[in-house]
Write a protein that holds these residues in place. Structure first.
Motif, PDB file in Angstrom:
ATOM      1  N   CYS A 115      63.787 -76.379 -28.978  1.00 33.96           N
ATOM      2  CA  CYS A 115      64.076 -75.676 -30.238  1.00 33.96           C
ATOM      3  C   CYS A 115      63.567 -74.237 -30.135  1.00 33.96           C
ATOM      4  O   CYS A 115      62.616 -73.967 -29.396  1.00 33.96           O
ATOM      5  N   SER A 152      61.725 -71.975 -27.266  1.00 35.84           N
ATOM      6  CA  SER A 152      61.760 -72.854 -26.090  1.00 35.84           C
ATOM      7  C   SER A 152      63.209 -73.132 -25.678  1.00 35.84           C
ATOM      8  O   SER A 152      63.513 -73.299 -24.487  1.00 35.84           O
ATOM      9  N   ILE A 178      61.496 -78.921 -23.402  1.00 35.41           N
ATOM     10  CA  ILE A 178      60.586 -77.763 -23.338  1.00 35.41           C
ATOM     11  C   ILE A 178      59.972 -77.561 -24.718  1.00 35.41           C
ATOM     12  O   ILE A 178      60.687 -77.528 -25.724  1.00 35.41           O
ATOM     13  N   SER A 179      58.655 -77.414 -24.754  1.00 34.01           N
ATOM     14  CA  SER A 179      57.991 -77.201 -26.039  1.00 34.01           C
ATOM     15  C   SER A 179      56.627 -76.578 -25.828  1.00 34.01           C
ATOM     16  O   SER A 179      55.847 -77.049 -24.997  1.00 34.01           O
ATOM     17  N   GLY A 207      54.330 -79.034 -27.977  1.00 39.85           N
ATOM     18  CA  GLY A 207      54.411 -80.435 -27.579  1.00 39.85           C
ATOM     19  C   GLY A 207      54.458 -81.372 -28.767  1.00 39.85           C
ATOM     20  O   GLY A 207      54.304 -82.585 -28.618  1.00 39.85           O
ATOM     21  N   ALA A 220      54.900 -66.517 -34.015  1.00 41.15           N
ATOM     22  CA  ALA A 220      55.986 -66.080 -33.124  1.00 41.15           C
ATOM     23  C   ALA A 220      55.580 -66.348 -31.677  1.00 41.15           C
ATOM     24  O   ALA A 220      54.539 -65.892 -31.212  1.00 41.15           O
ATOM     25  N   GLN A 248      57.136 -70.420 -19.884  1.00 39.74           N
ATOM     26  CA  GLN A 248      58.176 -71.453 -19.711  1.00 39.74           C
ATOM     27  C   GLN A 248      59.200 -71.006 -18.661  1.00 39.74           C
ATOM     28  O   GLN A 248      59.593 -71.788 -17.784  1.00 39.74           O
ATOM     29  N   LEU A 298      65.444 -63.226 -32.467  1.00 38.58           N
ATOM     30  CA  LEU A 298      64.604 -64.208 -33.179  1.00 38.58           C
ATOM     31  C   LEU A 298      63.238 -63.608 -33.494  1.00 38.58           C
ATOM     32  O   LEU A 298      62.718 -63.758 -34.611  1.00 38.58           O
ATOM     33  N   GLU A 353      62.030 -63.251 -37.397  1.00 34.29           N
ATOM     34  CA  GLU A 353      61.010 -64.169 -37.927  1.00 34.29           C
ATOM     35  C   GLU A 353      59.753 -63.454 -38.397  1.00 34.29           C
ATOM     36  O   GLU A 353      59.068 -63.949 -39.286  1.00 34.29           O
TER      37      GLU A 353
HETATM   38  O1  M6R Z   1      56.374 -75.763 -30.012  1.00 37.33           O
HETATM   39  P1  M6R Z   1      57.832 -75.607 -29.664  1.00 37.33           P
HETATM   40  O2  M6R Z   1      58.035 -74.729 -28.495  1.00 37.33           O
HETATM   41  O3  M6R Z   1      58.536 -76.910 -29.525  1.00 37.33           O
HETATM   42  O4  M6R Z   1      58.434 -74.869 -30.924  1.00 37.33           O
HETATM   43  C1  M6R Z   1      59.794 -74.603 -31.025  1.00 37.33           C
HETATM   44  C2  M6R Z   1      60.081 -73.614 -32.129  1.00 37.33           C
HETATM   45  O5  M6R Z   1      59.635 -74.109 -33.352  1.00 37.33           O
HETATM   46  C3  M6R Z   1      59.394 -72.264 -31.869  1.00 37.33           C
HETATM   47  O6  M6R Z   1      59.761 -71.726 -30.645  1.00 37.33           O
HETATM   48  C4  M6R Z   1      59.764 -71.273 -33.005  1.00 37.33           C
HETATM   49  O7  M6R Z   1      61.114 -70.967 -32.945  1.00 37.33           O
HETATM   50  C5  M6R Z   1      58.903 -70.006 -32.903  1.00 37.33           C
HETATM   51  N1  M6R Z   1      58.511 -69.584 -34.205  1.00 37.33           N
HETATM   52  C6  M6R Z   1      59.617 -68.879 -32.264  1.00 37.33           C
HETATM   53  O8  M6R Z   1      58.846 -67.730 -32.176  1.00 37.33           O
END
Ligand code: M6R
Length: 613
Positions: free
Chosen positions: A305, A308, A351-352, A355, A404, A412, A489, A493
């Motif tokens: 998401c 990631s 990818i996260s 996590g 952010a 990553q 993004l 954000e």
């Molecule tokens: O912890 P994750 O990498 O799974 O999170 C995914 C998104 O929620 C995260 O990248 C979000 O878009 C950030 N606010 C972007 O800067």
């Protein structure tokens, strides 16, 4: 979303709880609350606003007690308000509860409880939990831990909860499903939190609770853990790998800026022990046993998401270029609900950063159910995704606290590049000279990022120009298209300026209609790949009076001539440009947001770990 913290021991609970909330405020920051177990009652203080508002609210109140729980909220059910803030009380005010997650069947449970005479004081889904526990505790004549277990067996959804009661004033009861719970061990004391950052100041010895487990924590007694199905389980104690200075701003105005500046180190840390230039070796310990599986995969599916996901798009190019295996990249939230075709010989890579992202976790479960091998690329050690996957590689970027994502993205992409290189070499399809060159170039990336960071002042000037616009377009092609998405993004954000990322050539299929003198267009126009084509796209923007802010390779001539503002980045291989080009875009978004007076580390409506759907 939401941070929960609990303490029981011989210290004053309140300062530990409040500090824990500050450390986890990135998880949600629309209201906060604390419950303290006094000698004769449980006291709850809560209010809409940030943790500092809670502290002000608590001034002059009785904040004594060696046992307590606290919560910082990101609203799902019920607007941010004093009533909807946690903790929630039982009707007799003897038990208090905090919750992170979503109770999906809350309406049914609420109706049943109302029929039995329970009065609800909030609009939250969480409040059903406390009344359900209270009801079972009273009417089924069972102790509180058993009441919690029976209540949880009736709920659908996700939860991380902590419960305290005046009837057992030195005990915390905690449970999890889908939202994290970490238990910390001190001397005659227990800590509980959503995240290790709230514990690390006091202890490094932790246990990560698994889904559908309930723990009872009483100092002097051993930890007891049962499943919701009433099976005893045992856990081994692990060491948490966070240091305190990683959780401080270290002289920077914001965590985001600190994290941007940490990238030379975080990228190097992500390569450490995995890249040996002298021996031309790239190896990722976590996936060694899965290399053959990856190389024989019918497809690689990357699920993620937000930022990631953008890293995943870069991964698609890397894998397809270097190992020639088809790759699909999917938003985890779409993947989990669209009945995807998944073969047993597919490899899914999740990818996260955190996590803990609920959609990514659900996508993993789906892929596992269909028999695919699932690997993870996570930043947080011991996180739910790291534990749910068959194997994986950590990014080692260190804690990322600014909402952010910055250093997590570059880490990553670094890990994806390492994976692609290692597999390409193993497959034997990449000429050794080329492989060697790519390995050497990857090693030089941290110092090139260092060079880019020196441009901060000129990027600030560009931010000063951009801050007054309400829209921006980000364009890039191939490897630079995900960079355009990521740049857009970042801007939207944290500055709340509307921004779109687009493949440069797609502009003429629609977005070109938006271009006029009020539309700044950020173009990633580095010298490899489709450089000439991007130059043509820039011409198209100029012809319509659009303003060009370009990211170019050092020594560029053509794009510079066409640009209103230029950011130069060092020369590198095309596949590593996303790492370098994303850095000035992070700085650009950061400065615009600061100039617009935004709360950079805690932008409105957002939270760092999205543990709800
Ligand atoms: O912890 P994750 O990498 O799974 O999170 C995914 C998104 O929620 C995260 O990248 C979000 O878009 C950030 N606010 C972007 O800067």
């Amino acid at each position: 979303m939401c941070g929960i913290v609990g303490y029981v021991g011989n210290k004053d609970a309140y300062p530990i709880l409040v500090k824990g909330l500050y450390r986890m405020e990135y998880r949600g920051y629309d209201s906060a609350g604390v419950a303290l177990v006094h000698s004769d009652k449980v006291e709850v203080y809560k209010c809409q606003g940030r943790v500092k508002d809670l502290e002000t609210f608590c001034e002059g109140k009785d904040i004594s007690g060696n046992c307590g729980i606290a919560h910082t909220r990101w609203a799902t059910h019920g607007e941010p308000s004093n009533q909807n803030a946690h903790p929630h009380f039982s009707s007799d005010r003897k038990i208090a509860l905090i919750h992170n997650g979503i109770i999906e069947n809350h309406l049914v449970l609420r109706d049943a409880l109302i029929k039995q005479g329970y009065e609800f004081t909030s609009d939250t889904d969480s409040e059903v939990l406390i009344h359900l526990i209270e009801d079972i505790n009273k009417n089924e004549n069972v102790d509180l831990p058993e009441a919690v277990r029976l209540a949880l067996s009736q709920v659908q959804g996700t939860y991380a909860i902590i419960v305290v009661s005046i009837d057992d004033p030195h005990t915390l009861i905690t449970a999890r499903k889908g939202s994290p719970v970490i238990i910390g061990f001190g001397k005659d004391e227990y800590y509980v939190a959503s995240d290790g950052s709230a514990l690390v100041e006091y202890t490094k010895k932790v246990v990560y609770l698994n889904d559908e487990e309930i723990a009872v924590l009483t100092p002097g007694n051993d930890l007891t853990v049962k499943t919701v199905k009433n099976k005893r389980v045992s856990h081994y104690i692990q060491q948490i790998q966070i240091s305190l200075d990683q959780l401080e701003k270290g002289g920077y105005e914001h965590f985001m800026l600190k994290e941007i500046y940490e990238q030379p180190r975080s990228i190097a840390d992500s390569m450490r022990g995995r890249l040996n230039v002298k021996k031309d070796v790239v190896s990722l310990g976590g996936i060694v046993e899965y290399e053959d599986r990856l190389l024989s995969a019918r497809r690689i599916i990357i699920v993620a998401c937000g930022t990631s996901y953008h890293a995943g798009l870069v991964g698609e190019h890397l894998f397809e270029d270097l190992i020639r295996i088809p790759v699909e990249v999917e938003y985890a939230s779409e993947f989990r609900y669209r009945n995807p075709i998944i073969y047993e010989d597919d490899v899914v890579i999740a990818i996260s950063q955190s996590g803990e992202t609920a959609d990514t976790l659900a996508a993993i479960e789906l892929a596992k159910k269909k028999g695919a091998t699932v690997l993870g690329i996570c930043n947080v050690v011991g996180s739910s995704i790291a534990r749910a996957t068959d194997a994986g590689s950590y990014t080692h970027a260190g804690p990322e606290i600014g909402v952010a994502s910055t250093k997590a993205f570059t880490a990553q992409v670094t890990v994806l590049a390492l994976m692609a290189l290692c597999l390409a070499n193993r497959k034997g399809k990449i000429p050794q000279k080329r492989y060697k060159k790519l390995v050497e170039e990857l090693e030089s990336i941290p110092s090139k990022v260092e060079t880019i960071l020196k441009d901060n002042e000129s990027i600030k000037q560009i931010a000063n120009y951009m801050k007054d616009f309400s829209n921006a377009l980000y364009l890039g092609r191939n490897y630079n298209y995900p960079v355009a998405l990521e740049g857009a993004l970042k801007l939207k954000e944290i500055s709340y300026i509307h921004a779109e990322g687009y493949p440069a050539a797609e502009m003429k299929h629609g977005p070109i209609a938006l271009i006029d003198e009020d539309m700044p267009v950020v173009v990633i126009a580095t010298n490899k790949g489709s450089y000439e084509k991007v130059v043509s796209n820039i011409q198209e923007v100029k012809a319509r009076k659009g303003k060009i802010i370009s990211i170019v390779s050092e020594g560029d001539v053509d794009v510079k001539k066409l640009s209103d503002y230029v950011i130069e980045i060092p020369e590198t291989e095309e596949m590593y440009v996303p790492i370098l080009a994303s850095v000035p875009l992070q700085l650009l978004a950061y400065h615009v947001a600061v100039m617009c007076g935004r709360d950079v580390d805690r932008p409105r409506n957002l939270a760092k770990s999205v543990t709800v759907e």
